[in-house]
Enzyme design. Sequence first.
Site, PDB file in Angstrom:
ATOM      1  NE  ARG A 161      -3.664   0.017   2.466  1.00 17.38           N
ATOM      2  CZ  ARG A 161      -4.473  -0.325   3.477  1.00 17.38           C
ATOM      3  NH1 ARG A 161      -4.463   0.377   4.589  1.00 17.38           N
ATOM      4  NH2 ARG A 161      -5.264  -1.360   3.375  1.00 17.38           N
ATOM      5  CG  HIS A 200      -1.277   5.332  -0.505  1.00 19.37           C
ATOM      6  ND1 HIS A 200      -2.176   6.123   0.199  1.00 19.37           N
ATOM      7  CD2 HIS A 200      -1.960   4.197  -0.802  1.00 19.37           C
ATOM      8  CE1 HIS A 200      -3.334   5.486   0.318  1.00 19.37           C
ATOM      9  NE2 HIS A 200      -3.225   4.307  -0.282  1.00 19.37           N
ATOM     10  CG  ASN A 249      -1.447   9.135   2.332  1.00 16.86           C
ATOM     11  OD1 ASN A 249      -1.931   8.192   1.718  1.00 16.86           O
ATOM     12  ND2 ASN A 249      -0.643  10.016   1.769  1.00 16.86           N
ATOM     13  CG  HIS A 308      -7.820  -3.985  -1.923  1.00 18.77           C
ATOM     14  ND1 HIS A 308      -8.796  -3.141  -2.399  1.00 18.77           N
ATOM     15  CD2 HIS A 308      -6.788  -3.182  -1.555  1.00 18.77           C
ATOM     16  CE1 HIS A 308      -8.374  -1.889  -2.318  1.00 18.77           C
ATOM     17  NE2 HIS A 308      -7.158  -1.886  -1.817  1.00 18.77           N
TER      18      HIS A 308
END
Length: 322
Positions: free
Chosen positions: A48, A52, A80, A179
Site C-alpha cells: 500500500r 500511495h 493517508n 486487496h
Amino acid sequence: MAKTSRAGDPPLTLDYYKSSCPSVLEIVRKEMECAVLSDPRNAALIIRLHFHDCFVQGCDGSVLLDDTITLQGEKKASINENSLGGFRIIDRIKNMLESECPGVVSCADILTVAARDATLLVGGPYWDVPLGRKDSRTASYELAAANLPTADESLPSIISKFLYQGLSVTDTVALAGAHTVGMARCANFRARIYGDFEATSGKTPASEVNLGHLRSICPPIGGADDNIAPMDNVTPDLFDNSFYHLLLQGEGLLNSDQEMYSSILAVQTRGIVKRYAADPVAFFKQFSESMVRMGNITNPESFANGEVRKNCRFINTWAPEI
C-alpha cells in the site's frame, strides 16, 4: 509543480546497483522476511505504501517524508493519515543499506523492491524490479488528496485516476487485487455494509453471517472508525485470487472494489474480474506486469534534481546524523 511521467519507459535498469551495491536485493529480502514473519500484515502495509507513493509525484519516496518547518509531507493527508504503515520497516532497510553502501540506494527504490518482496513472501508472484529512481526533495499534500482513489469513489472516477497515471483499465482491476491481503478501517467500509452489501450479495446465509460480523465490528454511528476487518476474509494473509471470488459473490468489503463487478458501468471491468477469479495464473501474470508499470511512474524533476536520502524521512539538508 513537476509533471509526472506516466507509466512508460523511464531510464530504469535491472542491474543499476550491480557494481555500486551488489547486495541490495539480498538485504531488502532479509529485512522483509523478518517483517512478514513477525506479522503477515506488514506485507500489505508495504504494498500500500508503494502504491500511495507512486500515485503522488511518481515513485519518488515522497510519501516517506515527515513534516518539517519547511516541508509539508503527505502522511497527514486525510487519505493517508490512518491507513499507512510500514515506515519503520523502510527505516530499518535503509539503515542496513547505509551501513553496506552509504549514499547509494534511494528510498524510492527500497520501497519498490520491498513491495515486490512483500508480495512474494505472502504467496504472490515474483517479478524483476527495474531500479535507478531518485528520491524527491519535495512532497505534495494536495496531490495525495487529489490523485489517490478512495473507498467510496465511483468506478469511472477511479478508472480516470489510473488512466491519468498512464495505467489501463486492466491495470486498475489487477492492482486492486492487492486487496487480497490487508485490512480496511471501519470508516472505509461503513457505507458499504449499511448500503448495498445485501443487494449485491443476494442475502445468502453465508453472506448474512459475514455481514453480521462486519456490523458488529463497525456500528453505523458512534466511533469505531479505526476498527479493522480483512478485505479478503477467506485467506486474509495469503496473496491469491480469492478477492475476485468475493466480488463475484457480491461480498467485496469496499464499495470501490465491488463496483468493478456490480456497477452498471462495469462493462469492461466485470469481464476482467471474472477472468482473474477463474484463472489465478492470469491474475499473477498481470499483477506482476501492472506493478512494474506502476513502478515506472517517475517524477522527471527527481531524476534531474533528486537525491539519495540518508534518512528516508528527511531530505538530506534536514537529515539528522544516523
